[in-house]
Design a protein around this motif. Structure first.
Motif, PDB file in Angstrom:
ATOM      1  N   HIS A  77      -0.512  60.225 -17.576  1.00  0.00           N
ATOM      2  CA  HIS A  77      -0.190  59.027 -16.965  1.00  0.00           C
ATOM      3  C   HIS A  77      -1.314  58.049 -16.507  1.00  0.00           C
ATOM      4  O   HIS A  77      -1.365  56.943 -16.530  1.00  0.00           O
ATOM      5  N   ARG A  78      -2.409  58.840 -16.551  1.00  0.00           N
ATOM      6  CA  ARG A  78      -3.922  58.182 -16.356  1.00  0.00           C
ATOM      7  C   ARG A  78      -4.174  57.601 -17.680  1.00  0.00           C
ATOM      8  O   ARG A  78      -5.259  58.085 -18.256  1.00  0.00           O
ATOM      9  N   ARG A  79      -3.781  56.488 -17.953  1.00  0.00           N
ATOM     10  CA  ARG A  79      -4.103  55.678 -19.253  1.00  0.00           C
ATOM     11  C   ARG A  79      -5.582  55.419 -19.223  1.00  0.00           C
ATOM     12  O   ARG A  79      -6.052  55.109 -20.458  1.00  0.00           O
ATOM     13  N   GLY A  80      -6.110  54.851 -18.105  1.00  0.00           N
ATOM     14  CA  GLY A  80      -7.155  54.458 -17.915  1.00  0.00           C
ATOM     15  C   GLY A  80      -7.326  52.910 -17.665  1.00  0.00           C
ATOM     16  O   GLY A  80      -8.330  52.380 -17.474  1.00  0.00           O
ATOM     17  N   TYR A  81      -6.083  52.171 -17.631  1.00  0.00           N
ATOM     18  CA  TYR A  81      -5.935  50.786 -17.559  1.00  0.00           C
ATOM     19  C   TYR A  81      -5.591  50.541 -16.077  1.00  0.00           C
ATOM     20  O   TYR A  81      -5.792  49.085 -15.740  1.00  0.00           O
ATOM     21  N   ARG A  82      -5.645  51.099 -15.167  1.00  0.00           N
ATOM     22  CA  ARG A  82      -5.084  50.560 -13.875  1.00  0.00           C
ATOM     23  C   ARG A  82      -6.279  50.518 -13.028  1.00  0.00           C
ATOM     24  O   ARG A  82      -6.884  51.402 -12.393  1.00  0.00           O
ATOM     25  N   ALA A  83      -6.715  49.210 -13.234  1.00  0.00           N
ATOM     26  CA  ALA A  83      -8.125  48.918 -12.394  1.00  0.00           C
ATOM     27  C   ALA A  83      -7.655  48.785 -10.807  1.00  0.00           C
ATOM     28  O   ALA A  83      -8.584  49.159  -9.948  1.00  0.00           O
TER      29      ALA A  83
ATOM     30  N   LEU B  99      -2.134  42.415 -11.454  1.00  0.00           N
ATOM     31  CA  LEU B  99      -1.564  42.454 -12.799  1.00  0.00           C
ATOM     32  C   LEU B  99      -2.616  41.972 -14.111  1.00  0.00           C
ATOM     33  O   LEU B  99      -2.840  42.505 -15.096  1.00  0.00           O
ATOM     34  N   ARG B 100      -3.322  40.922 -13.513  1.00  0.00           N
ATOM     35  CA  ARG B 100      -4.124  40.285 -14.498  1.00  0.00           C
ATOM     36  C   ARG B 100      -5.286  41.410 -15.029  1.00  0.00           C
ATOM     37  O   ARG B 100      -5.752  41.533 -16.355  1.00  0.00           O
ATOM     38  N   LEU B 101      -5.922  42.210 -13.938  1.00  0.00           N
ATOM     39  CA  LEU B 101      -7.048  42.911 -13.996  1.00  0.00           C
ATOM     40  C   LEU B 101      -6.344  44.359 -15.008  1.00  0.00           C
ATOM     41  O   LEU B 101      -7.141  44.683 -15.827  1.00  0.00           O
ATOM     42  N   ASN B 102      -5.377  44.618 -14.602  1.00  0.00           N
ATOM     43  CA  ASN B 102      -4.672  45.680 -15.269  1.00  0.00           C
ATOM     44  C   ASN B 102      -4.478  45.519 -16.745  1.00  0.00           C
ATOM     45  O   ASN B 102      -4.862  46.216 -17.792  1.00  0.00           O
ATOM     46  N   ALA B 103      -3.928  44.345 -17.026  1.00  0.00           N
ATOM     47  CA  ALA B 103      -3.584  43.803 -18.334  1.00  0.00           C
ATOM     48  C   ALA B 103      -4.782  43.698 -19.033  1.00  0.00           C
ATOM     49  O   ALA B 103      -4.850  44.096 -20.551  1.00  0.00           O
ATOM     50  N   ALA B 104      -5.829  43.174 -18.650  1.00  0.00           N
ATOM     51  CA  ALA B 104      -6.905  42.899 -19.306  1.00  0.00           C
ATOM     52  C   ALA B 104      -7.557  44.305 -19.675  1.00  0.00           C
ATOM     53  O   ALA B 104      -8.009  44.657 -20.593  1.00  0.00           O
ATOM     54  N   ALA B 105      -7.612  45.202 -18.589  1.00  0.00           N
ATOM     55  CA  ALA B 105      -8.233  46.656 -18.855  1.00  0.00           C
ATOM     56  C   ALA B 105      -7.388  47.387 -19.973  1.00  0.00           C
ATOM     57  O   ALA B 105      -7.873  48.242 -20.782  1.00  0.00           O
ATOM     58  N   ALA B 106      -6.135  46.962 -20.222  1.00  0.00           N
ATOM     59  CA  ALA B 106      -5.293  47.814 -21.139  1.00  0.00           C
ATOM     60  C   ALA B 106      -5.469  46.823 -22.542  1.00  0.00           C
ATOM     61  O   ALA B 106      -4.903  47.275 -23.544  1.00  0.00           O
ATOM     62  N   GLY B 107      -6.116  45.658 -22.468  1.00  0.00           N
ATOM     63  CA  GLY B 107      -6.079  44.981 -23.802  1.00  0.00           C
ATOM     64  C   GLY B 107      -5.145  44.250 -24.228  1.00  0.00           C
ATOM     65  O   GLY B 107      -4.931  43.929 -25.369  1.00  0.00           O
ATOM     66  N   VAL B 108      -4.187  43.797 -23.377  1.00  0.00           N
ATOM     67  CA  VAL B 108      -2.914  43.281 -23.542  1.00  0.00           C
ATOM     68  C   VAL B 108      -2.807  41.805 -22.882  1.00  0.00           C
ATOM     69  O   VAL B 108      -1.570  41.539 -22.657  1.00  0.00           O
ATOM     70  N   GLU B 109      -3.815  41.538 -22.270  1.00  0.00           N
ATOM     71  CA  GLU B 109      -3.585  40.086 -21.365  1.00  0.00           C
ATOM     72  C   GLU B 109      -3.196  39.189 -22.088  1.00  0.00           C
ATOM     73  O   GLU B 109      -2.391  38.480 -21.475  1.00  0.00           O
ATOM     74  N   ALA B 110      -3.639  38.912 -23.364  1.00  0.00           N
ATOM     75  CA  ALA B 110      -3.180  37.601 -24.100  1.00  0.00           C
ATOM     76  C   ALA B 110      -1.807  37.891 -24.448  1.00  0.00           C
ATOM     77  O   ALA B 110      -1.207  36.867 -24.763  1.00  0.00           O
TER      78      ALA B 110
END
Ligand SMILES: C[S@@+](CC[C@H](N)C(=O)[O-])C[C@H]1O[C@@H](n2cnc3c(N)ncnc32)[C@H](O)[C@@H]1O
Length: 387
Positions: free
Chosen positions: A159-165, A269-280
């Motif tokens: 579950h630790r994908r690495g995008y939870r900033a 939300l913004r930081l996590n989405a950016a870390a996951a590469g899906v903010e756009a």
């Protein structure tokens, strides 16, 4: 080789479907997980692609262990030299439910002693133990006097994908969010909205799935530190990742709305989405969930509303009168949510609810009511087809 992938209680069906979809052999659901067979590459494939698996374990031995001596002897029969050398650090993690061996630390010690003794005899020296960050993590499961010894392919849980900033209050585990999407039958090609997105786990998992981004692409795995990795597995892993990268869509096929009423959640939300590469791919904004309007003829609202404590302000120590006021406020809020849902004609709503008051407020019978566990908390996945 036999593998066992673990998952949150109640989500085994989702994991079984995922592993079958990966065309892994002999996929079978069990309590708390799903077993499958194949070469090491099969386990690696599960680590890379399974969105709902918590861990992937490679079974090394299964034997009767009615007492400590039998546990030690059974563990000594394993060819540990195939998996460790004198420079690899190891740790043993045990879960026990046995009448004779009741202490998990003691059981782990027996297995560690056996592995170290085998390696000293066969390799002339013993490896070190590193309980915090081992190269090889050995897992003992002892139940009803039967021991199962496995190696953990993932290392840190999947579950630790690495995008939870940044985390907010009560975030869902990434794997549970993925299971909600799969069990709810959410179509990745249709519009999506989570009006109470918090740190964004459901929206981010949906975006990853919609863009076919494999969940394990950007993290390290335990098996990469095994001595045998540098032989065949490393190039198989590189090929597997290259093939997965080639599958990625440049953008999500339909809008993904992620909103929350609290500015801190929006920031996370913004930081996590950016870390996951899906903010756009995400349309993020701060708004009250009850104001959400349908943005298309069909789509899915997928959300995990607050259970009550924060909203109501009651909680422990509240007087009976305060608790009554809090209960009324919560009922009013849930009624507002229900109104928002029912005006989404033609949409599907998938609600992960921890409070039966919410279900009572929605004037439609759920097409699906599935019980699962959010850690120790029982929750219901409710799916509504909105007329
Ligand atoms: C249980 S949390 C959701 C957690 C989320 N699934 C995650 O993984 O982070 C519920 C969220 O609802 C939000 N919320 C509460 N009342 C709201 C309202 N009236 N409008 C919009 N959001 C609200 C809270 O800020 C909180 O982030």
């Amino acid at each position: 080789m036999r593998f066992f992938a673990t998952c949150a209680k109640g989500t085994e069906g989702a994991l079984r479907r995922e592993l079958s979809g990966l065309r892994l052999p002999a996929v079978r659901g069990d309590r708390g997980g799903v077993s499958f067979e194949g070469a090491l590459e099969a386990g690696m494939r599960a680590c890379l692609h399974a969105r709902t698996a918590m861990r992937v374990l490679l079974e090394l031995a299964r034997f009767p262990a009615p007492d400590a001596a039998a546990l030690y002897e059974g563990a000594r029969a394993v060819a540990w030299q195939d998996w460790l050398d004198v420079r690899t650090t190891l740790a043993v993690e045990a879960t026990v439910s046995s009448t004779t061996i009741t202490h998990s630390g003691f059981a782990a010690l027996k297995v560690k002693d056996a592995a170290v003794d085998v390696l000293r005899e066969r390799l002339g020296a013993r490896p070190d133990v590193d309980p915090k960050d081992p190269d090889v993590r050995i897992v003992l499961h002892l139940a009803r006097d039967e021991a199962t010894l496995s190696l953990d392919l993932a290392g840190a849980p999947l579950h630790r994908r690495g995008y939870r900033a940044v985390t907010t209050e009560a975030p869902l585990k990434e794997t549970l969010a993925a299971a909600v999407l799969l069990l709810g039958g959410v179509d990745p090609a249709l519009p999506f909205a989570d009006p109470m997105a918090g740190s964004g786990t459901l929206a981010i998992e949906h975006a990853l799935r919609a863009r076919r981004i494999a969940p394990g692409l950007d993290r390290a795995f335990g098996f990469q530190r095994w001595p045998s990795y540098r032989g065949g597995p490393q190039s198989a892993w590189d090929r597997m990742k290259a093939a997965a990268r080639a599958e990625i869509l440049p953008r999500a096929p339909a809008p993904i709305v992620a909103r929350d009423g609290h500015p801190k959640a929006i920031q996370a939300l913004r930081l996590n989405a950016a870390a996951a590469g899906v903010e756009a791919d995400l349309e993020i904004s701060q708004a009250d969930a009850r104001d959400l309007q349908p943005s298309a003829d069909a789509g899915a609202i997928v959300t995990n509303p607050p259970y009550g404590e924060r909203l109501g302000g009651g909680g422990e120590g509240a007087s009976a009168a305060e608790a009554r006021v809090a209960g009324k406020k919560l009922q009013g809020f849930y009624r507002g949510l229900a109104e928002m849902l029912v005006r989404h004609h033609g949409w599907t709503a998938v609600v992960l609810s921890g409070n039966p008051l919410l279900e009572r407020a929605i004037p439609i019978r759920p097409a699906v009511d599935h019980r699962l566990w959010n850690g120790p908390l029982e929750a219901h996945l409710l799916k509504y087809e909105l007329p």
